[in-house]
Write an enzyme that holds these catalytic residues in place. Structure first.
Site, PDB file in Angstrom:
ATOM      1  N   LYS A  11      40.917  40.931  36.099  1.00 45.95           N
ATOM      2  CA  LYS A  11      40.477  42.211  35.671  1.00 45.95           C
ATOM      3  C   LYS A  11      41.501  43.169  36.184  1.00 45.95           C
ATOM      4  O   LYS A  11      41.983  42.991  37.450  1.00 45.95           O
ATOM      5  CB  LYS A  11      38.971  42.640  35.976  1.00 45.95           C
ATOM      6  N   GLY A  99      42.699  42.317  44.427  1.00 45.95           N
ATOM      7  CA  GLY A  99      42.343  43.270  43.485  1.00 45.95           C
ATOM      8  C   GLY A  99      42.019  42.932  42.071  1.00 45.95           C
ATOM      9  O   GLY A  99      41.795  43.921  41.200  1.00 45.95           O
ATOM     10  N   LEU A 100      42.243  41.577  41.856  1.00 44.94           N
ATOM     11  CA  LEU A 100      42.276  41.141  40.381  1.00 44.94           C
ATOM     12  C   LEU A 100      40.857  40.509  40.076  1.00 44.94           C
ATOM     13  O   LEU A 100      40.815  39.918  39.103  1.00 44.94           O
ATOM     14  CB  LEU A 100      43.435  40.346  40.142  1.00 44.94           C
ATOM     15  N   GLY A 102      39.738  37.652  41.108  1.00 42.44           N
ATOM     16  CA  GLY A 102      39.455  36.148  40.785  1.00 42.44           C
ATOM     17  C   GLY A 102      38.466  35.379  41.023  1.00 42.44           C
ATOM     18  O   GLY A 102      37.923  34.511  40.468  1.00 42.44           O
ATOM     19  N   GLY A 103      38.062  35.562  42.389  1.00 41.11           N
ATOM     20  CA  GLY A 103      36.547  35.035  42.964  1.00 41.11           C
ATOM     21  C   GLY A 103      35.543  35.188  42.018  1.00 41.11           C
ATOM     22  O   GLY A 103      34.821  34.333  41.620  1.00 41.11           O
ATOM     23  N   ASP A 137      31.678  42.507  41.077  1.00 35.74           N
ATOM     24  CA  ASP A 137      32.600  42.293  39.845  1.00 35.74           C
ATOM     25  C   ASP A 137      31.954  41.102  38.914  1.00 35.74           C
ATOM     26  O   ASP A 137      32.379  41.092  37.860  1.00 35.74           O
ATOM     27  CB  ASP A 137      34.014  42.079  39.986  1.00 35.74           C
TER      28      ASP A 137
HETATM   29  P1  ATP Z   1      37.925  41.958  44.040  1.00 40.41           P
HETATM   30  O1  ATP Z   1      38.922  42.652  43.043  1.00 40.41           O
HETATM   31  O2  ATP Z   1      36.625  41.713  43.508  1.00 40.41           O
HETATM   32  O3  ATP Z   1      37.678  42.899  45.476  1.00 40.41           O
HETATM   33  P2  ATP Z   1      39.872  40.089  44.798  1.00 40.41           P
HETATM   34  O4  ATP Z   1      40.631  39.745  43.945  1.00 40.41           O
HETATM   35  O5  ATP Z   1      40.478  41.078  45.623  1.00 40.41           O
HETATM   36  O6  ATP Z   1      38.313  40.698  44.569  1.00 40.41           O
HETATM   37  P3  ATP Z   1      39.272  37.495  45.414  1.00 40.41           P
HETATM   38  O7  ATP Z   1      40.576  36.990  45.063  1.00 40.41           O
HETATM   39  O8  ATP Z   1      37.971  37.282  44.822  1.00 40.41           O
HETATM   40  O9  ATP Z   1      39.574  38.933  45.940  1.00 40.41           O
HETATM   41  O10 ATP Z   1      39.089  37.084  47.087  1.00 40.41           O
HETATM   42  C1  ATP Z   1      38.388  37.729  48.074  1.00 40.41           C
HETATM   43  C2  ATP Z   1      38.020  36.437  49.046  1.00 40.41           C
HETATM   44  O11 ATP Z   1      37.025  35.716  48.582  1.00 40.41           O
HETATM   45  C3  ATP Z   1      39.074  36.062  49.793  1.00 40.41           C
HETATM   46  O12 ATP Z   1      39.149  36.040  51.060  1.00 40.41           O
HETATM   47  C4  ATP Z   1      39.003  34.468  49.407  1.00 40.41           C
HETATM   48  O13 ATP Z   1      39.276  33.590  50.428  1.00 40.41           O
HETATM   49  C5  ATP Z   1      37.461  34.164  49.143  1.00 40.41           C
HETATM   50  N1  ATP Z   1      36.945  33.223  47.995  1.00 40.41           N
HETATM   51  C6  ATP Z   1      36.216  32.412  47.899  1.00 40.41           C
HETATM   52  N2  ATP Z   1      36.076  31.864  46.627  1.00 40.41           N
HETATM   53  C7  ATP Z   1      37.123  32.217  45.889  1.00 40.41           C
HETATM   54  C8  ATP Z   1      37.458  31.840  44.727  1.00 40.41           C
HETATM   55  N3  ATP Z   1      37.238  30.840  44.133  1.00 40.41           N
HETATM   56  N4  ATP Z   1      38.478  32.443  44.285  1.00 40.41           N
HETATM   57  C9  ATP Z   1      39.439  33.506  45.008  1.00 40.41           C
HETATM   58  N5  ATP Z   1      38.881  33.788  46.257  1.00 40.41           N
HETATM   59  C10 ATP Z   1      37.598  33.146  46.856  1.00 40.41           C
END
Ligand code: ATP
Length: 280
Positions: A11, A99-100, A102-103, A137
């Site tokens: 997203k 910030g996308l 993914g988790g 999210d």
């Molecule tokens: P948001 O935009 O919701 O803040 P994000 O894109 O910045 O999320 P994520 O990629 O979701 O962040 O990762 C955040 C943390 O979650 C990382 O430190 C990662 O190690 C941990 N994590 C646990 N499971 C996952 C997963 N399936 N995919 C990505 N990161 C994960």
């Protein structure tokens, strides 16, 4: 063996207003959220033994119980009082901690996929309730449409017929901690919120609302974010903004070809992640 493979999209935030800090330490937000077709692949395979196994090829996101996909599976199995297990394989394409979302998207796919595989018949509203305990999210990804998200992200209103556009994502790979961003944010005293359009009829109407309060923390610490935004604008973006708590910057383009030229220019001489994707 019953298996289900799902595409878990990333997203971007066209808008991210931080409204205020709540007594529980979280922040009330107002966000406009849009899915894009950069996807992780999440494969779920039911197991007869009650174990949950998660493998993730990223090298950055963890395997096993520390993966948010594991936590989602645990929550769902506990909720359903089911004594089967599941093996989850994640092929990561969405940059981690970028910030996308993914988790959160992987976790949402696990909740929706296991609901289907186990024939649990839980409503999206129930899955949103379960998911909101795990990540802010997750409700949005279960909602499956562009949305205005309020509260901590759990109050969702649909935004139908959003104009399609090409989105150039560029992640310079600097490490930005989401917790640090929110901790460092200086909240200005209750300024009036901008009025949002009722609906978005053109790419210009999207560009007119691009804004992210978290840039006030990340840009002074990581000026490369501002540099990428300016480069995108010089190279033909209609608008450009940081997504979520960063560091990924996105540009809104009307033409795939112009976005691709910008991608090649911006990534020449560095090893940043970059992709031209489409809104979903
Ligand atoms: P948001 O935009 O919701 O803040 P994000 O894109 O910045 O999320 P994520 O990629 O979701 O962040 O990762 C955040 C943390 O979650 C990382 O430190 C990662 O190690 C941990 N994590 C646990 N499971 C996952 C997963 N399936 N995919 C990505 N990161 C994960």
């Amino acid at each position: 063996m019953e298996t289900l493979t799902l595409q878990a999209p990333a997203k971007i935030n066209y808008l991210l207003d931080v409204i205020g800090k709540r007594p529980d330490g979280y922040h009330d937000l107002r966000m406009i959220m849009q899915r894009v077709n950069l996807c992780d692949t999440v494969t779920l395979t039911l197991a007869e033994t009650p174990d949950i196994k998660v493998t993730c090829d990223s090298g950055v996101a963890p395997d096993g119980p520390r993966n948010i996909a594991w936590k989602a599976a645990r929550e769902l199995l506990d909720h359903a009082n089911f004594n089967k297990g599941v093996t989850i394989n994640i092929t990561k394409r969405i940059p981690v901690a970028a910030g996308l979302g993914g988790g959160s998207s992987d976790a949402a796919s696990v909740l929706m996929g296991m609901n289907e595989l186990l024939h649990l018949g839980l409503s999206d509203q129930k899955l949103i309730e379960i998911g909101s305990k795990l990540g802010a999210d997750i409700p949005f990804f279960i909602f499956k449409t562009s949305a205005l998200a309020e509260g901590v992200g759990e109050k969702l209103s649909p935004l139908y017929n959003m104009p399609k556009c090409w989105i150039l994502l560029v992640n310079p790979g600097v490490h930005v901690s989401t917790a640090w961003v929110y901790r460092s944010l200086q909240l200005t005293s209750s300024s009036e919120l901008n009025r949002l359009p009722e609906f978005f009829e053109s790419v210009e109407s999207i560009v007119s609302i691009l804004s992210n309060d978290l840039e006030s923390v990340t840009i002074p610490a990581f000026p490369v974010i501002a540099d990428i935004k300016s480069r995108m604008m010089e190279l033909g973006a209609a608008g450009s903004m940081m997504s979520g708590s960063g560091p990924t910057v996105f540009g809104v383009f009307k033409s795939f070809d112009v976005a691709e030229i910008a991608r090649r220019e911006i990534t020449s001489g560095n090893s940043w992640f970059a992709a031209t994707v489409e809104t979903l």
